[in-house]
Design a protein around this motif. Structure first.
Motif, PDB file in Angstrom:
ATOM      1  N   VAL A  69       0.830  -1.199   0.000  1.00 14.59           N
ATOM      2  CA  VAL A  69       0.000   0.000   0.000  1.00 14.59           C
ATOM      3  C   VAL A  69       0.868   1.253   0.000  1.00 14.59           C
ATOM      4  O   VAL A  69       0.615   2.218  -0.740  1.00 14.59           O
ATOM      5  CB  VAL A  69      -0.963  -0.006   1.206  1.00 14.59           C
ATOM      6  N   ASP A  70       1.916   1.264   0.836  1.00 11.66           N
ATOM      7  CA  ASP A  70       2.813   2.420   0.878  1.00 11.66           C
ATOM      8  C   ASP A  70       3.513   2.630  -0.457  1.00 11.66           C
ATOM      9  O   ASP A  70       3.702   3.771  -0.913  1.00 11.66           O
ATOM     10  CB  ASP A  70       3.841   2.244   1.991  1.00 11.66           C
ATOM     11  N   LEU A  72       2.365   1.816  -3.457  1.00 11.09           N
ATOM     12  CA  LEU A  72       1.402   2.343  -4.417  1.00 11.09           C
ATOM     13  C   LEU A  72       1.138   3.825  -4.174  1.00 11.09           C
ATOM     14  O   LEU A  72       1.006   4.609  -5.128  1.00 11.09           O
ATOM     15  CB  LEU A  72       0.092   1.560  -4.322  1.00 11.09           C
ATOM     16  N   VAL A  73       1.061   4.225  -2.914  1.00 13.14           N
ATOM     17  CA  VAL A  73       0.838   5.629  -2.608  1.00 13.14           C
ATOM     18  C   VAL A  73       2.032   6.475  -3.040  1.00 13.14           C
ATOM     19  O   VAL A  73       1.877   7.578  -3.583  1.00 13.14           O
ATOM     20  CB  VAL A  73       0.543   5.808  -1.104  1.00 13.14           C
ATOM     21  N   ASP A  74       3.245   5.973  -2.805  1.00 11.57           N
ATOM     22  CA  ASP A  74       4.440   6.725  -3.194  1.00 11.57           C
ATOM     23  C   ASP A  74       4.559   6.846  -4.706  1.00 11.57           C
ATOM     24  O   ASP A  74       5.067   7.855  -5.227  1.00 11.57           O
ATOM     25  CB  ASP A  74       5.688   6.059  -2.624  1.00 11.57           C
ATOM     26  N   GLU A  75       4.095   5.837  -5.442  1.00 12.48           N
ATOM     27  CA  GLU A  75       4.204   5.872  -6.891  1.00 12.48           C
ATOM     28  C   GLU A  75       3.163   6.776  -7.541  1.00 12.48           C
ATOM     29  O   GLU A  75       3.345   7.203  -8.685  1.00 12.48           O
ATOM     30  CB  GLU A  75       4.064   4.450  -7.459  1.00 12.48           C
ATOM     31  N   TRP A  76       2.081   7.064  -6.803  1.00  9.71           N
ATOM     32  CA  TRP A  76       1.007   7.869  -7.402  1.00  9.71           C
ATOM     33  C   TRP A  76       1.429   9.332  -7.492  1.00  9.71           C
ATOM     34  O   TRP A  76       1.922   9.919  -6.536  1.00  9.71           O
ATOM     35  CB  TRP A  76      -0.261   7.758  -6.562  1.00  9.71           C
ATOM     36  N   THR A  77       1.226   9.920  -8.648  1.00 14.20           N
ATOM     37  CA  THR A  77       1.567  11.320  -8.884  1.00 14.20           C
ATOM     38  C   THR A  77       0.311  12.061  -9.328  1.00 14.20           C
ATOM     39  O   THR A  77      -0.278  11.703 -10.369  1.00 14.20           O
ATOM     40  CB  THR A  77       2.653  11.453  -9.962  1.00 14.20           C
ATOM     41  N   PRO A  78      -0.146  13.054  -8.580  1.00 15.50           N
ATOM     42  CA  PRO A  78      -1.363  13.772  -8.994  1.00 15.50           C
ATOM     43  C   PRO A  78      -1.114  14.592 -10.242  1.00 15.50           C
ATOM     44  O   PRO A  78      -0.016  15.102 -10.480  1.00 15.50           O
ATOM     45  CB  PRO A  78      -1.670  14.664  -7.782  1.00 15.50           C
ATOM     46  N   GLU A  79      -2.147  14.720 -11.046  1.00 13.82           N
ATOM     47  CA  GLU A  79      -2.034  15.515 -12.261  1.00 13.82           C
ATOM     48  C   GLU A  79      -2.078  17.000 -11.917  1.00 13.82           C
ATOM     49  O   GLU A  79      -2.790  17.412 -11.003  1.00 13.82           O
ATOM     50  CB  GLU A  79      -3.179  15.171 -13.225  1.00 13.82           C
ATOM     51  N   PRO A  80      -1.326  17.828 -12.624  1.00 11.50           N
ATOM     52  CA  PRO A  80      -1.342  19.277 -12.329  1.00 11.50           C
ATOM     53  C   PRO A  80      -2.697  19.886 -12.667  1.00 11.50           C
ATOM     54  O   PRO A  80      -3.401  19.423 -13.577  1.00 11.50           O
ATOM     55  CB  PRO A  80      -0.233  19.831 -13.228  1.00 11.50           C
ATOM     56  N   GLN A  81      -3.068  20.928 -11.928  1.00 19.05           N
ATOM     57  CA  GLN A  81      -4.341  21.595 -12.159  1.00 19.05           C
ATOM     58  C   GLN A  81      -4.341  22.430 -13.442  1.00 19.05           C
ATOM     59  O   GLN A  81      -5.398  22.710 -13.990  1.00 19.05           O
ATOM     60  CB  GLN A  81      -4.705  22.490 -10.972  1.00 19.05           C
ATOM     61  N   GLY A  82      -3.199  22.823 -13.872  1.00 18.58           N
ATOM     62  CA  GLY A  82      -3.104  23.620 -15.090  1.00 18.58           C
ATOM     63  C   GLY A  82      -1.825  23.300 -15.847  1.00 18.58           C
ATOM     64  O   GLY A  82      -0.904  22.650 -15.324  1.00 18.58           O
ATOM     65  N   ALA A  83      -1.770  23.745 -17.082  1.00 18.13           N
ATOM     66  CA  ALA A  83      -0.583  23.504 -17.896  1.00 18.13           C
ATOM     67  C   ALA A  83       0.577  24.347 -17.395  1.00 18.13           C
ATOM     68  O   ALA A  83       0.380  25.454 -16.878  1.00 18.13           O
ATOM     69  CB  ALA A  83      -0.881  23.837 -19.359  1.00 18.13           C
ATOM     70  N   PRO A  84       1.810  23.854 -17.499  1.00 19.85           N
ATOM     71  CA  PRO A  84       2.966  24.649 -17.065  1.00 19.85           C
ATOM     72  C   PRO A  84       3.118  25.904 -17.912  1.00 19.85           C
ATOM     73  O   PRO A  84       2.696  25.966 -19.070  1.00 19.85           O
ATOM     74  CB  PRO A  84       4.142  23.684 -17.252  1.00 19.85           C
ATOM     75  N   LEU A  85       3.736  26.913 -17.308  1.00 19.65           N
ATOM     76  CA  LEU A  85       3.918  28.182 -18.006  1.00 19.65           C
ATOM     77  C   LEU A  85       4.985  28.061 -19.079  1.00 19.65           C
ATOM     78  O   LEU A  85       6.016  27.399 -18.896  1.00 19.65           O
ATOM     79  CB  LEU A  85       4.308  29.277 -17.012  1.00 19.65           C
TER      80      LEU A  85
END
Length: 495
Positions: A69-70, A72-85
């Motif tokens: 479980v740890d 899987l949590v460490d491997e998860w990367t949230p998607e950015p809310q907006g495109a990079p500048l």
């Protein structure tokens, strides 16, 4: 073969067994003839079998170890809310002019190159938050010396939502009769049992606290949560509470203390930490400190700071509890990022330049030195209060200050027993005439009439003159002289 099932499953199986017998073996046909509808019996058996197996058989579930479980949590990367500048956007952002210092004609500009963060302006529990808001909460907690703090988007709605988050129906709240309108609404929303003591009279508070316990024992009621709610510097008249005595009574009678420091925070103490710094009292002695971010930090909103309060099945921190129990925090839009950064900078200015507060107190003394010599007015505000309330002397106010009731007021009623009556409409007209006259001479003041028809008690009207560290001593003395002249002129005209 025996199977252990719970009561609800057993009742359901008994019902299906009865239905199967009624459908498969009708009453007109004896059981020995065999089932008429074996397909129905098979369907009922299949339904029962699938229900019981789903509850007891875990072969269809994937079991993960804690290590997996740890991982899987460490491997998860949230998607950015907006495109990079893009590089062009970053260049444009750096070139945006930033005002350094006060916003005035000919402001000083500074290009810091810091990134600007944008976010949907909605409730934090629904849309998430950003670091500048959590930074402000940490700055407030560090400044006051508390365990944590939580910020609200509107100053007025802060304490009306903090009180109901902890005090519920059946709980006891002992409150000052001079509390502001926001606290009054919080007491109403909580639906708690409220007992009152005379305005800023801690001797009266000491009489009310044991009477609450006697009342509970008399009716054999259960033990409930008990709170003392008051203000540090009262919005009504600028009076200051005796904090060490208040904390002594809190510990003696085992109450929790909710203190509203909306006026004292940022104006009292060497670095503006309020009454705790003025009286050298640890902030951890107060269960909840309510303050305003708008009054002194040039921002918007309010905050609640404290350590641990209201223990349930497990210890819950004050701020964590409000994240799910305070309606204003859960459902209201969060403070804009720009205003949170402004408030954090205001705290840094108070820390690094305490001379601002010294200048403020000098200006307060300069204003009062002029107004104290006016016989037609009286000033109930504390000597260090940044808001100076001015009461007009009249027969009603003089009798209210000198008369002493033979009987103590009833704790169950918000109004004192022998409350004087005032000509509200007449006083409001007179005070507004004074304010208009002072404004015509270049001095701004404000008629303080409370919330007519909605306040818990009828009060004498007054007008206030806020002091500021941005003014010089001569400007403060001139403003006080203008108010003095306006008071004398309007009272003379009234005669």
């Amino acid at each position: 073969m025996s199977t252990t099932i719970d009561g609800s499953t057993a009742a359901l199986e008994s019902l299906f067994a009865f239905l199967s017998y009624a459908l498969v073996f009708p009453p007109e046909r004896p059981r020995s003839h065999g089932p008429r509808n074996p397909l129905g019996l098979f369907a009922i058996r299949t339904l029962l079998q699938s229900r019981t197996r789903a509850e007891n058989d875990e072969r269809h579930f994937i079991q993960f170890s804690e290590q997996e479980v740890d991982e899987l949590v460490d491997e998860w990367t949230p998607e950015p809310q907006g495109a990079p500048l893009t590089p062009e956007e970053q260049s444009d952002l750096v070139s945006v002019p930033v005002v350094s210092g006060a916003n005035r004609p000919g402001p000083k500009l500074a290009n810091t190159g810091k990134h600007c963060q944008l976010q949907l302006h909605g409730p934090r529990r629904f849309y998430g938050t950003i670091d500048v808001r959590t930074n402000l909460e940490r700055d407030i907690a560090d400044s006051l010396g508390t365990g944590a703090s939580i910020i609200y988007s509107q100053g007025f709605s802060t304490i009306p939502c903090v009180i109901p988050a902890f005090a519920k129906r059946g709980d006891i709240i002992v409150a000052d009769r001079g509390i502001n309108f926001a606290i009054q609404k919080g007491l109403q929303i909580s639906r708690s049992t409220v007992r009152w003591f005379d305005h800023n009279d801690l001797k009266g508070l000491e009489d009310v606290l044991p009477s609450v316990e006697k009342e509970r024992r008399k009716r054999r009621g259960p033990l409930t949560r008990r709170f003392i709610v008051t203000e540090g510097i009262f919005e009504k008249d600028g009076a200051m509470v005796d904090l060490p005595k208040l904390i002594e009574l809190k510990h003696k009678y085992k109450y929790r203390l909710i203190l509203d420091e909306s006026i004292s925070f940022g104006t009292i103490g060497r670095t503006g930490r309020g009454l705790t710094e003025l009286y050298n009292v640890p902030a951890t002695q107060i269960d909840a400190i309510i303050g305003s971010v708008a009054n002194t930090l040039n921002s918007s909103g309010g905050f609640c700071a404290g350590s641990r309060i209201v223990k349930k099945t497990c210890d819950e921190q004050l701020c964590d509890h409000q994240h799910i129990s305070s309606t204003s925090f859960v459902f209201s839009a969060a403070v804009p990022a720009l205003l949170t950064v402004s408030a954090s900078e205001g705290i840094n200015i108070l820390r690094n330049t305490p001379s601002i507060l010294s200048t403020l107190q000098e200006n307060v003394r300069a204003i009062r030195a002029v107004l104290d010599r006016v016989e037609a007015i009286t000033i109930p505000s504390h000597a260090t209060s940044p808001i100076i309330h001015i009461y007009l002397r009249s027969a009603a106010t003089l009798s209210a200050s000198t008369s002493v009731s033979a009987k103590p007021p009833k704790p169950a009623t918000p109004a004192p027993r022998d409350a004087p009556s005032f000509d509200i409409a007449g006083e409001e007209r007179l005070l507004q005439d004074i304010v208009d006259e002072a404004l015509a001479q270049g001095c701004g003041s404000r008629a303080h009439g409370g919330c007519a028809g909605r306040s818990s008690s009828r009060r004498a009207r007054a007008f206030g003159s806020p002091s500021s560290a941005a003014l010089s001593r001569k400007e403060c003395e001139r403003a006080a002289s203008v108010i003095k002249a306006a008071v004398v002129k309007m009272l003379t005209k009234r005669k």
